[in-house]
Enzyme design. Structure first.
Site, short mmCIF file in Angstrom:
data_model
loop_
_atom_site.label_atom_id
_atom_site.label_comp_id
_atom_site.label_asym_id
_atom_site.label_seq_id
_atom_site.Cartn_x
_atom_site.Cartn_y
_atom_site.Cartn_z
N SER A 144 -7.76 0.37 -9.46
CA SER A 144 -6.60 -0.03 -9.58
C SER A 144 -6.51 -1.49 -8.91
O SER A 144 -7.45 -1.63 -7.86
CB SER A 144 -5.63 1.02 -8.58
OG SER A 144 -4.44 0.48 -8.49
N TYR A 157 -4.14 7.11 -1.80
CA TYR A 157 -4.54 6.71 -3.20
C TYR A 157 -5.23 5.34 -2.80
O TYR A 157 -6.17 5.20 -3.54
CB TYR A 157 -3.38 6.40 -3.84
CG TYR A 157 -3.58 5.91 -5.39
CD1 TYR A 157 -3.96 6.79 -6.45
CD2 TYR A 157 -3.43 4.53 -5.45
CE1 TYR A 157 -4.31 6.01 -7.51
CE2 TYR A 157 -3.49 4.01 -6.77
CZ TYR A 157 -4.18 4.80 -7.79
OH TYR A 157 -4.15 4.24 -8.94
#
Length: 262
Positions: A144, A157
């Site tokens: 990401s 995350y």
């Protein structure tokens, strides 16, 4: 010129029942690849396998949680026993949560780290001997843009993706003399079920979906990067802008993220 061909490659894809994983599996199938797909949801994974067969792929399913040592072992053994070796390992399965770190329990952190970092690392560990037997082998870690610049309310995350990023860089260097490539794919927001299935949301808010890329777009770009032998790709101008702004003006980036990132 491409460094490798994907046609008829022997592939493992985790988290393949929806989103980016599903699109990767379908695009590999279009290239007549032999693909072992994994997810927890048997019905959805079976539907993906059916689509892959119609597209010319050769799918095999391993159903189960990627954090299970037995499931990881089954993924590797299925690919090796059915297809002989592993050419491409795609670590795609991932989960997230939304909310302040201080208000969450330790189980949230543990679960996200287990799925997003520990499981891919341990799957890769047992896959490496069989990647060494593969044809121009490559490990693909779906990360990401938040592996480069963290934002509030997604601390666990972000931590898991930072870990995946650092591990990918180290592993790439370790394996450079053995012929195994490592590709880190860093999408920005992607329109998928991921955001509907966060394991916890204590804010009532969700990731903003404006300018979200489709899973098919991310999968296409990932396959292009595999062919070219890229080390990392960031898949949006907004992602690149965030990364470089943070590197060039870290203090200002911290202030802006603290003010507008919640």
């Amino acid at each position: 010129m491409a460094r490798r061909t994907i046609e008829r490659a022997r592939v493992i894809v985790t988290g393949a029942s929806s989103g980016i994983g599903r699109e990767l599996a379908l695009q590999f199938a279009r290239r007549h690849c032999k693909v072992v797909i994994n997810a927890r949801r048997a019905e959805k994974l079976g539907a993906v396998a059916g689509e892959m067969s119609r597209l010319g792929g050769q799918p095999e399913m391993v159903i189960g949680d990627i954090t299970s040592e037995q499931v990881r072992a089954s993924l590797v053994s299925t690919c090796v026993e059915r297809f002989g070796a592993i050419d491409i390992l795609v670590n795609n399965a991932g989960i997230g949560a939304i909310g302040e770190f201080s208000l969450a329990g330790p189980e949230r952190l543990q679960r996200i780290l287990d799925v997003n970092f520990v499981a891919p690392a341990e799957l890769t560990r047992i896959a490496i001997p069989h990647l060494l037997e593969g044809t121009r082998p490559i490990i693909v870690n779906i990360s990401s843009v938040l592996a480069h610049r963290a934002t509030p309310m997604k601390s666990e995350y972000c931590a898991s993706k930072f870990a995946l990023h650092g591990w990918s860089d180290a592993l790439r260097a370790e394996l450079s003399g053995q012929g195994i490539d490592v590709l880190l794919v860093s999408p920005s927001t992607t329109a998928s079920e991921f955001f509907n299935n966060v394991i916890e949301n204590s804010t009532g808010k969700y990731w903003k979906m404006s300018n979200a890329r489709s899973p098919a777009y991310v999968a296409r770009r990932a396959l292009q990067a595999i062919q070219r032998g890229n080390h990392e790709i960031i898949l949006s101008w907004s992602g690149w802008s965030l990364v470089w702004f943070d590197r060039l003006f870290p203090r200002l980036a911290n202030q802006l993220v603290a003010k507008y990132g919640k």
